[in-house]
Write an enzyme that holds these catalytic residues in place. Sequence first.
Site, PDB file in Angstrom:
ATOM      1  N   ASP A 171       2.708   2.625  -1.483  1.00 53.65           N
ATOM      2  CA  ASP A 171       2.647   1.306  -1.042  1.00 53.65           C
ATOM      3  C   ASP A 171       3.918   1.047   0.058  1.00 53.65           C
ATOM      4  OD1 ASP A 171       4.356   0.878  -3.109  1.00 53.65           O
ATOM      5  OD2 ASP A 171       3.454  -1.460  -3.262  1.00 53.65           O
ATOM      6  N   TYR A 173       7.390  -0.068   1.434  1.00 54.32           N
ATOM      7  CA  TYR A 173       8.708  -0.535   1.130  1.00 54.32           C
ATOM      8  C   TYR A 173       8.812  -2.129   1.146  1.00 54.32           C
ATOM      9  CZ  TYR A 173      10.453   4.402   2.219  1.00 54.32           C
ATOM     10  OH  TYR A 173      10.697   5.714   2.378  1.00 54.32           O
ATOM     11  N   PHE A 184       6.796   6.504   4.014  1.00 51.48           N
ATOM     12  CA  PHE A 184       8.115   6.933   3.731  1.00 51.48           C
ATOM     13  C   PHE A 184       9.219   6.576   5.016  1.00 51.48           C
ATOM     14  CE2 PHE A 184       5.556   9.978   1.319  1.00 51.48           C
ATOM     15  CZ  PHE A 184       6.278   9.923  -0.118  1.00 51.48           C
ATOM     16  N   HIS A 293       7.024  14.322  -6.406  1.00 48.03           N
ATOM     17  CA  HIS A 293       7.431  13.117  -5.620  1.00 48.03           C
ATOM     18  C   HIS A 293       8.754  13.057  -5.247  1.00 48.03           C
ATOM     19  CE1 HIS A 293       8.060   9.220  -3.989  1.00 48.03           C
ATOM     20  NE2 HIS A 293       6.783   9.014  -3.988  1.00 48.03           N
TER      21      HIS A 293
END
Length: 328
Positions: A171, A173, A184, A293
């Site tokens: 989701d 920031y 990202f 991740h």
Amino acid sequence: MAASKTLMDYLQPSKRLKVSTPTSSSSSSSSSPKSLLLPVSSLSHSQSQDPHQSPPSSPSSALTAHQKSRIEFNKFLAKSKRNLTICSQKVSKSKAEGVGFVELEDLLLEETWLDALPGEFQKPYAKTLCRFLEREVCGSGVPIYPPQHLIFNALNSTPFDRVKAVIIGQDPYHGPGQAMGLSFSVPEGVKVPSSLVNIFKELQQDLGCSIPSHGNLEKWAVQGVLLLNAVLTVRSHQANSHAKKGWEQFTDSVIRTISQKQRGVVFLLWGNSAQEKSRLIDDTKHHILKAAHPSGLSANRGFFGCRHFSRTNKILEQKGVPPIDWQL
């Protein structure tokens, strides 16, 4: 005053050929010209009539592959910025009229996605999601990220028919000024988050890319890298606060549609949450790359060394598709 010549003016084939002749003087003179202008008809019969001879190069074929790539990039960058401008204008108009909220279907402007997802916003879950967001934006008193005009930035920046690769985030920031609708990615001038720092480190190890001074991944999006979060909005400082409100159903539909209607797309699935989306992807038609991740907690457990960027480019090149220029 005559209009300035464009690149295409200089690339147009001339109707007359300039043939240089020797001269001992560096200055021009009408009595002893440096060159003669010969009509094209003076070419030899074999040159002008040979049916097997290639026709004169067109302006576009005179461009190098790099020049063509730059022209295409600038074209789609301009389209992306146009979509962003229109979204911004819609939000500004809504606020000026005292409404303050723009319907979701009015914020997705990229025609290729509207064609690929017909009727999606008319489904019950989408209407419920829209009403939820309206309450959050207009009545919660808490900032919602990203700003409305950036909610569909990923889709508005990467046309459906240009998707080469997909990077799935969780989701947005949730800090002020960070979210920009691309997984990202953060705007220039905003501190680069740790996950993105690790992505840049892997890029450096994998392809030798220099570490950029900013975290804006817009260049990737315009080239065909769909930077898609599973959830597209969030409350300020409340991670996952808009999870299970309908966004997952929408983004699952996006992924499923790519899988069904496209072929040869590379899906980069980092972390367990992203890897769960593999159930939506036909791996007989597409390429799935999995790794840990890139967050600080897990990057050392399999993200570093995954070489997903070079592997993606190798896959694209094998099917004759221009690779991604990952350097920002």
